[in-house]
Structure formats: C-alpha cells, structure tokens
Write a protein that holds these residues in place. Structure first.
Motif, short mmCIF file in Angstrom:
data_model
loop_
_atom_site.label_atom_id
_atom_site.label_comp_id
_atom_site.label_asym_id
_atom_site.label_seq_id
_atom_site.Cartn_x
_atom_site.Cartn_y
_atom_site.Cartn_z
N LYS A 168 0.79 -1.24 0.00
CA LYS A 168 0.00 0.00 0.00
C LYS A 168 0.83 1.30 0.00
N LEU A 169 2.01 1.27 0.59
CA LEU A 169 2.77 2.52 0.76
C LEU A 169 3.13 3.22 -0.56
N PRO A 170 3.48 2.48 -1.63
CA PRO A 170 3.81 3.18 -2.88
C PRO A 170 2.66 4.06 -3.37
N LYS A 171 1.44 3.56 -3.29
CA LYS A 171 0.27 4.35 -3.72
C LYS A 171 0.09 5.56 -2.82
N ILE A 172 0.25 5.36 -1.51
CA ILE A 172 0.07 6.47 -0.56
C ILE A 172 1.11 7.56 -0.83
N ALA A 173 2.34 7.15 -1.17
CA ALA A 173 3.40 8.13 -1.47
C ALA A 173 3.01 8.99 -2.66
N THR A 174 2.35 8.42 -3.66
CA THR A 174 1.98 9.21 -4.85
C THR A 174 0.88 10.22 -4.53
N LEU A 175 0.12 9.99 -3.47
CA LEU A 175 -0.94 10.92 -3.10
C LEU A 175 -0.41 12.15 -2.36
N ALA A 176 0.83 12.05 -1.85
CA ALA A 176 1.40 13.16 -1.07
C ALA A 176 1.88 14.25 -2.01
N SER A 177 1.63 15.51 -1.67
CA SER A 177 2.13 16.59 -2.53
C SER A 177 3.45 17.17 -2.00
N SER A 178 3.66 17.12 -0.70
CA SER A 178 4.93 17.59 -0.14
C SER A 178 6.04 16.58 -0.47
N LYS A 209 -4.96 -12.28 8.88
CA LYS A 209 -5.67 -11.03 8.57
C LYS A 209 -5.87 -10.16 9.81
N CYS A 210 -5.46 -8.89 9.67
CA CYS A 210 -5.58 -7.96 10.80
C CYS A 210 -6.71 -6.97 10.52
N ASP A 211 -7.84 -7.16 11.20
CA ASP A 211 -9.00 -6.29 10.98
C ASP A 211 -8.70 -4.85 11.38
N ALA A 212 -7.84 -4.67 12.38
CA ALA A 212 -7.50 -3.31 12.82
C ALA A 212 -6.82 -2.54 11.70
N LEU A 213 -5.82 -3.14 11.07
CA LEU A 213 -5.12 -2.45 9.98
C LEU A 213 -6.08 -2.20 8.81
N ASP A 214 -6.85 -3.22 8.44
CA ASP A 214 -7.78 -3.05 7.32
C ASP A 214 -8.73 -1.89 7.60
N GLY A 215 -9.19 -1.77 8.85
CA GLY A 215 -10.09 -0.68 9.23
C GLY A 215 -9.40 0.67 9.13
N LEU A 216 -8.17 0.74 9.61
CA LEU A 216 -7.42 2.01 9.55
C LEU A 216 -7.18 2.44 8.10
N LEU A 217 -6.86 1.46 7.25
CA LEU A 217 -6.60 1.79 5.84
C LEU A 217 -7.88 2.21 5.12
N LYS A 218 -8.98 1.54 5.47
CA LYS A 218 -10.26 1.88 4.85
C LYS A 218 -10.65 3.32 5.21
N ALA A 260 -8.60 5.67 6.15
CA ALA A 260 -7.63 6.58 5.52
C ALA A 260 -8.03 6.84 4.07
N GLU A 261 -8.43 5.80 3.36
CA GLU A 261 -8.80 5.98 1.96
C GLU A 261 -10.04 6.85 1.82
N SER A 262 -11.02 6.64 2.70
CA SER A 262 -12.25 7.41 2.56
C SER A 262 -12.01 8.88 2.94
N VAL A 263 -11.14 9.15 3.90
CA VAL A 263 -10.88 10.55 4.28
C VAL A 263 -10.03 11.25 3.22
N THR A 264 -8.88 10.66 2.87
CA THR A 264 -7.97 11.36 1.95
C THR A 264 -8.56 11.47 0.54
N GLY A 265 -9.36 10.49 0.15
CA GLY A 265 -9.95 10.50 -1.19
C GLY A 265 -10.88 11.67 -1.42
N ALA A 287 -3.93 14.97 6.26
CA ALA A 287 -4.75 13.77 6.48
C ALA A 287 -3.92 12.49 6.29
N ILE A 288 -3.02 12.51 5.31
CA ILE A 288 -2.15 11.34 5.08
C ILE A 288 -1.27 11.11 6.31
#
Ligand SMILES: [Fe+2]
Length: 163
Positions: A27-37, A73-82, A84-89, A100-101
């Motif tokens: 997931k991190l490569p995609k998140i890096a592309t969303l950052a503008s700084s 499977k870690c439900d906590a991480l999946d929840g945090l990522l979900k 994150a995607e809904s907020v930053t998107g 937000a990132i």
C-alpha cells in the motif's frame, strides 16, 4: 488455533504483524503518490524500504522460533486503511490532504508501536534475547518514523493546510 498460553498469544501477534507489514509494503507506494509535499513523499518512500526490512526481520523471528512464517488477517489495519482511503480521497486541497495522510499514517504507526512493544516485552518470557532484539530494532524504526511524520507536519504542512 486455540490460544492457551503466552506462547500462543505471541505467535498470534506475530502473524498479525506479518500481515500488517506485508500489506503496508503493497500500500505505501500508492500512498506516497498521493502526497504533494516532497518531504512527506520521501519519508513514506524511506519507510517503505524500512518496512521491507521489517518483513525480513519477522521472517527471521519465525525461523528462530521454528514456525512457518504466516500472515493472519488484521481487521484493525484493514479498518485504519479503509478509513484513511475514505478521508484522503475526499480532500482536494493538497496541503490538507497531506495533513490527512500524516494523520492516517501515524494511526498505523501507533498500532505497530503498540504491537511491537508488547511482543518485545513478551519475547523476554517466551523466547530469547535475539528475538527480542529483532523486535526492538523494528520498534525503534517505527518510533523514529512516527516522530519524523510529526516533524514534517509541524515544520511545513499544518500551517499551509490551516491557511
Ligand atoms: Fe513496520
């Protein structure tokens, strides 16, 4: 599996973290592309490299305790990522999206810090010093990554995002 001892808990938490680290490598490569700084992008890419090292350390730990490396499977991480995607998107302003990132990334870091802290502590009782040192080494890198994100937020992003 049924959990009946600290050894069992240790193994379950190890599998949980293995899932977390492997997922973050994806997931991190995609998140890096969303950052503008560029500072933020660099920090995420640097942490991606560290995260690949975290997977390797967990591989070593599994080997040292004589278990097959397995992800659970870690439900906590999946929840945090979900979340994150809904907020930053939904954020169009680049600086606000960066804030937000950072906030989402720190939530993930804090989860990892909590887990590695517990595992390093349990390792004292259920395993050996080498296992504990490996877990502690990753814990130190997670803590440093978290502090770096705070520094980036304070030094540049928050003021522009608030403007
Ligand atoms: Fe990590």
């Amino acid at each position: 599996m049924t959990v009946e001892s600290l050894q069992d808990l240790f193994l379950e938490a190890l599998k949980d973290l293995y899932y977390v680290e492997k997922t973050l490598v994806k997931k991190l490569p995609k998140i890096a592309t969303l950052a503008s700084s560029s500072d933020l992008r660099d920090a995420i890419n640097q942490h991606l490299q560290e995260t690949e090292g975290h997977v390797e350390r967990l591989d070593q730990v599994f080997e040292m305790i004589g278990r097959k490396a397995t992800a659970k499977k870690c439900d906590a991480l999946d929840g945090l990522l979900k979340e994150a995607e809904s907020v930053t998107g939904e954020i169009e302003d680049p600086q606000t999206r960066d804030a937000a990132i950072i906030s989402s990334a720190q939530a993930v870091e804090h989860y990892e810090i909590a887990r590695y802290g517990t595992l390093a502590c349990w390792a004292e009782d259920v395993s050996n010093d080498d296992v504990r040192d490996l877990l502690q080494a990753t814990l130190d890198e997670e803590t440093a990554a978290d502090q770096k994100l705070s520094a980036i937020a304070v030094s540049s992003i928050n003021q522009s995002a608030a403007a």
